[in-house]
Design a protein around this motif. Structure first.
Motif, PDB file in Angstrom:
ATOM      1  N   GLY A   1       4.431   9.271  11.469  1.00 51.19           N
ATOM      2  CA  GLY A   1       2.952   9.082  10.908  1.00 51.19           C
ATOM      3  C   GLY A   1       2.451   9.731  10.155  1.00 51.19           C
ATOM      4  O   GLY A   1       1.224   8.932   8.743  1.00 51.19           O
ATOM      5  N   THR A   2       2.429  10.775   9.721  1.00 51.61           N
ATOM      6  CA  THR A   2       2.118  11.295   8.434  1.00 51.61           C
ATOM      7  C   THR A   2       2.940  11.056   7.507  1.00 51.61           C
ATOM      8  O   THR A   2       2.802  11.026   5.914  1.00 51.61           O
ATOM      9  CB  THR A   2       1.839  12.991   8.496  1.00 51.61           C
ATOM     10  N   ASN A   3       4.564  10.725   7.574  1.00 50.74           N
ATOM     11  CA  ASN A   3       5.495  10.116   6.691  1.00 50.74           C
ATOM     12  C   ASN A   3       4.652   8.999   6.027  1.00 50.74           C
ATOM     13  O   ASN A   3       5.135   8.126   4.495  1.00 50.74           O
ATOM     14  CB  ASN A   3       6.500   9.874   7.357  1.00 50.74           C
ATOM     15  N   PHE A   4       4.511   8.262   6.837  1.00 53.22           N
ATOM     16  CA  PHE A   4       3.420   6.298   6.397  1.00 53.22           C
ATOM     17  C   PHE A   4       2.705   6.880   5.225  1.00 53.22           C
ATOM     18  O   PHE A   4       3.001   6.323   4.290  1.00 53.22           O
ATOM     19  CB  PHE A   4       3.349   5.842   7.429  1.00 53.22           C
ATOM     20  N   VAL A   5       1.816   8.224   5.558  1.00 50.05           N
ATOM     21  CA  VAL A   5       0.516   8.422   4.360  1.00 50.05           C
ATOM     22  C   VAL A   5       1.539   9.024   2.729  1.00 50.05           C
ATOM     23  O   VAL A   5       0.618   8.562   2.174  1.00 50.05           O
ATOM     24  CB  VAL A   5      -0.039   9.517   5.162  1.00 50.05           C
ATOM     25  N   VAL A   6       2.482   9.196   3.308  1.00 51.29           N
ATOM     26  CA  VAL A   6       2.826  10.403   2.153  1.00 51.29           C
ATOM     27  C   VAL A   6       3.645   9.133   1.096  1.00 51.29           C
ATOM     28  O   VAL A   6       3.359   8.938   0.106  1.00 51.29           O
ATOM     29  CB  VAL A   6       4.409  11.447   2.289  1.00 51.29           C
ATOM     30  N   LEU A   7       4.519   8.604   2.052  1.00 51.27           N
ATOM     31  CA  LEU A   7       5.524   7.630   1.145  1.00 51.27           C
ATOM     32  C   LEU A   7       4.487   6.577   0.595  1.00 51.27           C
ATOM     33  O   LEU A   7       5.021   6.487  -0.235  1.00 51.27           O
ATOM     34  CB  LEU A   7       6.444   6.860   2.438  1.00 51.27           C
ATOM     35  N   ALA A   8       2.860   5.754   1.498  1.00 51.74           N
ATOM     36  CA  ALA A   8       1.945   5.242   0.819  1.00 51.74           C
ATOM     37  C   ALA A   8       1.987   5.447  -0.342  1.00 51.74           C
ATOM     38  O   ALA A   8       1.634   5.010  -1.401  1.00 51.74           O
ATOM     39  CB  ALA A   8       1.305   4.674   1.501  1.00 51.74           C
ATOM     40  N   VAL A   9       1.401   6.695  -0.543  1.00 54.99           N
ATOM     41  CA  VAL A   9       0.750   7.333  -1.809  1.00 54.99           C
ATOM     42  C   VAL A   9       2.342   8.047  -2.538  1.00 54.99           C
ATOM     43  O   VAL A   9       1.179   7.207  -4.778  1.00 54.99           O
ATOM     44  CB  VAL A   9      -0.457   9.067  -1.499  1.00 54.99           C
ATOM     45  N   LEU A  10       2.717   8.333  -2.441  1.00 57.52           N
ATOM     46  CA  LEU A  10       3.956   8.207  -3.181  1.00 57.52           C
ATOM     47  C   LEU A  10       4.279   7.565  -4.363  1.00 57.52           C
ATOM     48  O   LEU A  10       4.983   7.176  -5.183  1.00 57.52           O
ATOM     49  CB  LEU A  10       5.325   9.330  -2.818  1.00 57.52           C
ATOM     50  N   THR A  11       4.988   5.925  -3.461  1.00 59.39           N
ATOM     51  CA  THR A  11       4.783   4.880  -4.497  1.00 59.39           C
ATOM     52  C   THR A  11       4.208   4.224  -5.006  1.00 59.39           C
ATOM     53  O   THR A  11       4.629   3.515  -5.952  1.00 59.39           O
ATOM     54  CB  THR A  11       5.749   3.663  -2.930  1.00 59.39           C
TER      55      THR A  11
ATOM     56  N   ALA B   1      -5.001   1.504   3.158  1.00 59.79           N
ATOM     57  CA  ALA B   1      -5.227   0.791   4.440  1.00 59.79           C
ATOM     58  C   ALA B   1      -3.637   1.611   4.957  1.00 59.79           C
ATOM     59  O   ALA B   1      -4.269   1.983   6.745  1.00 59.79           O
ATOM     60  CB  ALA B   1      -5.035  -0.677   4.516  1.00 59.79           C
ATOM     61  N   VAL B   2      -2.286   1.658   4.799  1.00 62.86           N
ATOM     62  CA  VAL B   2      -1.153   2.886   5.662  1.00 62.86           C
ATOM     63  C   VAL B   2      -1.646   3.587   5.210  1.00 62.86           C
ATOM     64  O   VAL B   2      -1.324   4.418   6.546  1.00 62.86           O
ATOM     65  CB  VAL B   2       0.154   2.369   4.384  1.00 62.86           C
ATOM     66  N   VAL B   3      -2.937   4.413   4.472  1.00 66.39           N
ATOM     67  CA  VAL B   3      -3.089   5.408   4.759  1.00 66.39           C
ATOM     68  C   VAL B   3      -3.975   5.955   5.871  1.00 66.39           C
ATOM     69  O   VAL B   3      -3.576   6.807   6.487  1.00 66.39           O
ATOM     70  CB  VAL B   3      -3.989   6.266   3.459  1.00 66.39           C
ATOM     71  N   LEU B   4      -5.104   4.900   6.028  1.00 67.62           N
ATOM     72  CA  LEU B   4      -5.952   4.675   7.044  1.00 67.62           C
ATOM     73  C   LEU B   4      -5.078   4.509   7.951  1.00 67.62           C
ATOM     74  O   LEU B   4      -5.360   5.789   8.789  1.00 67.62           O
ATOM     75  CB  LEU B   4      -7.037   3.784   6.966  1.00 67.62           C
ATOM     76  N   TRP B   5      -4.332   3.823   8.326  1.00 70.55           N
ATOM     77  CA  TRP B   5      -3.471   3.444   9.703  1.00 70.55           C
ATOM     78  C   TRP B   5      -2.842   4.578   9.988  1.00 70.55           C
ATOM     79  O   TRP B   5      -2.791   5.308  11.123  1.00 70.55           O
ATOM     80  CB  TRP B   5      -2.282   2.668   9.546  1.00 70.55           C
ATOM     81  N   GLY B   6      -1.641   5.842   9.106  1.00 69.77           N
ATOM     82  CA  GLY B   6      -1.296   6.575   9.383  1.00 69.77           C
ATOM     83  C   GLY B   6      -1.908   8.150   9.451  1.00 69.77           C
ATOM     84  O   GLY B   6      -1.820   8.724  10.375  1.00 69.77           O
TER      85      GLY B   6
END
Length: 83
Positions: free
Chosen positions: A7-17, A34-39
Protein backbone atom coordinates in the motif's frame (compact mmCIF):
# COMPACT_ATOMS: atom_id res chain seq x y z
CA UNK A 1 4.37 -6.02 6.72
CA UNK A 2 3.97 -7.20 3.13
CA UNK A 3 0.52 -5.65 2.76
CA UNK A 4 1.60 -2.42 4.45
CA UNK A 5 4.60 -2.12 2.14
CA UNK A 6 2.42 -2.77 -0.92
CA UNK A 7 0.00 0.00 0.00
CA UNK A 8 2.84 2.38 0.79
CA UNK A 9 4.44 1.64 -2.58
CA UNK A 10 1.32 2.95 -4.32
CA UNK A 11 1.69 6.26 -2.51
CA UNK A 12 5.40 6.56 -3.29
CA UNK A 13 4.93 5.58 -6.92
CA UNK A 14 2.04 7.99 -7.48
CA UNK A 15 3.87 10.96 -5.98
CA UNK A 16 7.15 10.09 -7.68
CA UNK A 17 5.59 9.83 -11.14
CA UNK A 18 3.77 13.13 -10.65
CA UNK A 19 6.97 14.99 -9.78
CA UNK A 20 9.19 13.24 -12.30
CA UNK A 21 6.70 13.96 -15.08
CA UNK A 22 7.30 17.68 -14.67
CA UNK A 23 3.76 18.62 -15.74
CA UNK A 24 0.96 19.32 -13.31
CA UNK A 25 -2.34 19.09 -15.11
CA UNK A 26 -5.49 18.92 -13.04
CA UNK A 27 -6.20 15.34 -14.13
CA UNK A 28 -2.73 14.20 -13.05
CA UNK A 29 -3.05 15.84 -9.66
CA UNK A 30 -6.53 14.40 -9.08
CA UNK A 31 -5.43 10.87 -10.00
CA UNK A 32 -2.35 11.21 -7.80
CA UNK A 33 -4.43 12.49 -4.91
CA UNK A 34 -6.93 9.64 -5.30
CA UNK A 35 -4.16 7.02 -5.39
CA UNK A 36 -2.46 8.57 -2.35
CA UNK A 37 -5.70 8.63 -0.35
CA UNK A 38 -6.49 5.04 -1.33
CA UNK A 39 -2.94 3.86 -0.60
CA UNK A 40 -2.87 5.52 2.83
CA UNK A 41 -6.26 4.07 3.71
CA UNK A 42 -5.25 0.60 2.51
CA UNK A 43 -1.92 0.68 4.32
CA UNK A 44 -3.45 1.91 7.55
CA UNK A 45 -6.19 -0.72 7.50
CA UNK A 46 -3.78 -3.56 6.78
CA UNK A 47 -1.24 -2.33 9.33
CA UNK A 48 -3.86 -2.13 12.09
CA UNK A 49 -5.14 -5.59 11.13
CA UNK A 50 -1.65 -7.06 11.48
CA UNK A 51 -1.14 -5.28 14.81
CA UNK A 52 -4.35 -6.83 16.14
CA UNK A 53 -3.68 -10.38 14.97
CA UNK A 54 0.11 -10.40 15.29
CA UNK A 55 0.76 -12.03 11.92
CA UNK A 56 -0.73 -12.72 8.51
CA UNK A 57 -1.24 -16.43 8.02
CA UNK A 58 -1.96 -16.03 4.31
CA UNK A 59 1.76 -15.72 3.60
CA UNK A 60 3.05 -18.49 5.89
CA UNK A 61 2.89 -21.19 3.22
CA UNK A 62 4.54 -19.13 0.44
CA UNK A 63 8.20 -19.19 -0.45
CA UNK A 64 9.69 -15.77 0.40
CA UNK A 65 11.30 -15.32 -3.04
CA UNK A 66 8.05 -16.12 -4.82
CA UNK A 67 6.09 -13.77 -2.57
CA UNK A 68 8.38 -10.84 -3.32
CA UNK A 69 8.39 -11.55 -7.05
CA UNK A 70 4.61 -11.81 -7.14
CA UNK A 71 4.25 -8.64 -5.05
CA UNK A 72 6.45 -6.72 -7.50
CA UNK A 73 4.48 -8.02 -10.47
CA UNK A 74 1.16 -7.24 -8.79
CA UNK A 75 2.28 -3.71 -7.88
CA UNK A 76 3.49 -2.97 -11.40
CA UNK A 77 0.27 -4.20 -13.00
CA UNK A 78 -2.21 -2.40 -10.78
CA UNK A 79 -0.14 0.81 -10.86
CA UNK A 80 -0.22 1.12 -14.65
CA UNK A 81 -3.33 3.38 -14.75
CA UNK A 82 -1.63 5.93 -12.50
CA UNK A 83 1.52 6.02 -14.61
Amino acid sequence: VTDFAGGTNFVVLAVLTLFLGGTYYLRQMLVTMAVVLWGVRLSAYLFVRILKTGKDERFDSFDRGFSLSFAGFWLSQVSLPAL
